[in-house]
Design a protein around this motif. Structure first.
Motif, PDB file in Angstrom:
ATOM      1  N   GLU A  55       3.792  -9.830   9.506  1.00  0.00           N
ATOM      2  CA  GLU A  55       2.675  -8.989   9.525  1.00  0.00           C
ATOM      3  C   GLU A  55       3.273  -7.683   9.330  1.00  0.00           C
ATOM      4  O   GLU A  55       2.406  -6.805   8.530  1.00  0.00           O
ATOM      5  CB  GLU A  55       1.855  -9.046  10.868  1.00  0.00           C
ATOM      6  CG  GLU A  55       1.188 -10.419  10.904  1.00  0.00           C
ATOM      7  CD  GLU A  55       0.638 -10.478  12.650  1.00  0.00           C
ATOM      8  OE1 GLU A  55       0.173 -11.386  12.961  1.00  0.00           O
ATOM      9  OE2 GLU A  55       1.146  -9.466  13.650  1.00  0.00           O
ATOM     10  N   ALA A  56       4.337  -7.191   9.797  1.00  0.00           N
ATOM     11  CA  ALA A  56       5.007  -5.858   9.552  1.00  0.00           C
ATOM     12  C   ALA A  56       5.146  -5.641   7.947  1.00  0.00           C
ATOM     13  O   ALA A  56       5.036  -4.516   7.714  1.00  0.00           O
ATOM     14  CB  ALA A  56       6.083  -5.555  10.434  1.00  0.00           C
ATOM     15  N   ARG A  57       5.729  -6.793   7.383  1.00  0.00           N
ATOM     16  CA  ARG A  57       6.083  -6.712   6.093  1.00  0.00           C
ATOM     17  C   ARG A  57       4.879  -6.674   5.190  1.00  0.00           C
ATOM     18  O   ARG A  57       4.602  -5.821   4.258  1.00  0.00           O
ATOM     19  CB  ARG A  57       6.992  -7.991   5.505  1.00  0.00           C
ATOM     20  CG  ARG A  57       8.407  -7.810   6.019  1.00  0.00           C
ATOM     21  CD  ARG A  57       9.366  -9.015   5.463  1.00  0.00           C
ATOM     22  NE  ARG A  57      10.664  -8.461   6.080  1.00  0.00           N
ATOM     23  CZ  ARG A  57      11.393  -9.536   6.187  1.00  0.00           C
ATOM     24  NH1 ARG A  57      11.136 -10.677   6.069  1.00  0.00           N
ATOM     25  NH2 ARG A  57      12.725  -9.335   6.574  1.00  0.00           N
ATOM     26  N   ALA A  60       3.561  -3.140   5.373  1.00  0.00           N
ATOM     27  CA  ALA A  60       4.370  -2.043   4.482  1.00  0.00           C
ATOM     28  C   ALA A  60       3.968  -2.471   3.175  1.00  0.00           C
ATOM     29  O   ALA A  60       4.019  -1.280   2.559  1.00  0.00           O
ATOM     30  CB  ALA A  60       5.937  -2.596   4.850  1.00  0.00           C
ATOM     31  N   ASP A  61       3.864  -3.649   2.717  1.00  0.00           N
ATOM     32  CA  ASP A  61       3.611  -3.817   1.133  1.00  0.00           C
ATOM     33  C   ASP A  61       2.195  -3.040   0.859  1.00  0.00           C
ATOM     34  O   ASP A  61       1.936  -2.505  -0.205  1.00  0.00           O
ATOM     35  CB  ASP A  61       3.587  -5.401   1.049  1.00  0.00           C
ATOM     36  CG  ASP A  61       4.860  -5.887   0.820  1.00  0.00           C
ATOM     37  OD1 ASP A  61       5.622  -5.185   0.737  1.00  0.00           O
ATOM     38  OD2 ASP A  61       4.900  -7.278   1.177  1.00  0.00           O
ATOM     39  N   MET A  62       1.285  -3.070   1.726  1.00  0.00           N
ATOM     40  CA  MET A  62      -0.075  -2.472   1.632  1.00  0.00           C
ATOM     41  C   MET A  62       0.104  -1.100   1.482  1.00  0.00           C
ATOM     42  O   MET A  62      -0.660  -0.384   0.692  1.00  0.00           O
ATOM     43  CB  MET A  62      -1.112  -2.751   2.540  1.00  0.00           C
ATOM     44  CG  MET A  62      -1.536  -4.262   2.653  1.00  0.00           C
ATOM     45  SD  MET A  62      -2.363  -4.616   0.999  1.00  0.00           S
ATOM     46  CE  MET A  62      -3.772  -3.771   1.407  1.00  0.00           C
ATOM     47  N   GLY A  63       1.139  -0.419   2.211  1.00  0.00           N
ATOM     48  CA  GLY A  63       1.353   0.974   2.142  1.00  0.00           C
ATOM     49  C   GLY A  63       2.102   1.028   0.620  1.00  0.00           C
ATOM     50  O   GLY A  63       1.606   2.238  -0.007  1.00  0.00           O
ATOM     51  N   LEU A  64       2.724   0.353   0.339  1.00  0.00           N
ATOM     52  CA  LEU A  64       3.441   0.628  -1.132  1.00  0.00           C
ATOM     53  C   LEU A  64       2.413   0.523  -2.269  1.00  0.00           C
ATOM     54  O   LEU A  64       2.383   1.291  -3.305  1.00  0.00           O
ATOM     55  CB  LEU A  64       4.526  -0.338  -1.365  1.00  0.00           C
ATOM     56  CG  LEU A  64       5.827  -0.067  -0.429  1.00  0.00           C
ATOM     57  CD1 LEU A  64       6.703  -1.324  -0.637  1.00  0.00           C
ATOM     58  CD2 LEU A  64       6.344   1.104  -0.878  1.00  0.00           C
ATOM     59  N   ALA A  65       1.383  -0.336  -1.942  1.00  0.00           N
ATOM     60  CA  ALA A  65       0.297  -0.536  -2.963  1.00  0.00           C
ATOM     61  C   ALA A  65      -0.524   0.774  -3.320  1.00  0.00           C
ATOM     62  O   ALA A  65      -0.851   1.403  -4.415  1.00  0.00           O
ATOM     63  CB  ALA A  65      -0.747  -1.717  -2.662  1.00  0.00           C
ATOM     64  N   TYR A  66      -0.615   1.557  -2.234  1.00  0.00           N
ATOM     65  CA  TYR A  66      -1.225   2.856  -2.298  1.00  0.00           C
ATOM     66  C   TYR A  66      -0.339   4.170  -2.861  1.00  0.00           C
ATOM     67  O   TYR A  66      -0.841   4.801  -3.597  1.00  0.00           O
ATOM     68  CB  TYR A  66      -1.880   3.488  -1.062  1.00  0.00           C
ATOM     69  CG  TYR A  66      -2.961   2.739  -0.347  1.00  0.00           C
ATOM     70  CD1 TYR A  66      -4.127   2.543  -1.134  1.00  0.00           C
ATOM     71  CD2 TYR A  66      -2.899   1.874   0.675  1.00  0.00           C
ATOM     72  CE1 TYR A  66      -5.207   2.013  -0.635  1.00  0.00           C
ATOM     73  CE2 TYR A  66      -3.777   1.163   1.070  1.00  0.00           C
ATOM     74  CZ  TYR A  66      -4.917   1.144   0.418  1.00  0.00           C
ATOM     75  OH  TYR A  66      -6.291   0.309   0.723  1.00  0.00           O
ATOM     76  N   ALA A  67       0.908   3.896  -2.660  1.00  0.00           N
ATOM     77  CA  ALA A  67       1.921   4.907  -3.395  1.00  0.00           C
ATOM     78  C   ALA A  67       2.107   4.603  -4.923  1.00  0.00           C
ATOM     79  O   ALA A  67       2.321   5.631  -5.606  1.00  0.00           O
ATOM     80  CB  ALA A  67       3.144   4.727  -2.588  1.00  0.00           C
TER      81      ALA A  67
END
Length: 68
Positions: A55-57, A60-67
């Protein structure tokens, strides 16, 4: 729920350790003492750790998608 009766470790405590940076069963075990006495809780604790890390990963991956 209590996962480790010997050390009084709950599933919430395991998830909190993962939120605080633990990324493996070893990290969680060292931080909580879970699974270090009788060991009967180890399988359940490992499964909860795996789920929390996944879940944490994913978060984190969702956060990178916005970046990008």
């Amino acid at each position: 729920m209590y996962v480790c009766m010997c050390k009084g470790v709950t599933d919430h405590r395991i998830r909190r350790e993962v939120d605080d940076g633990a990324r493996s069963w070893r990290d969680v075990r060292e931080a909580t003492g879970c699974g270090t006495q009788c060991g009967k809780c180890a399988c359940t604790a490992k499964a909860i750790t795996r789920e929390a890390v996944s879940e944490a990963r994913a978060e984190a991956d969702m956060g990178l998608a916005y970046a990008i």
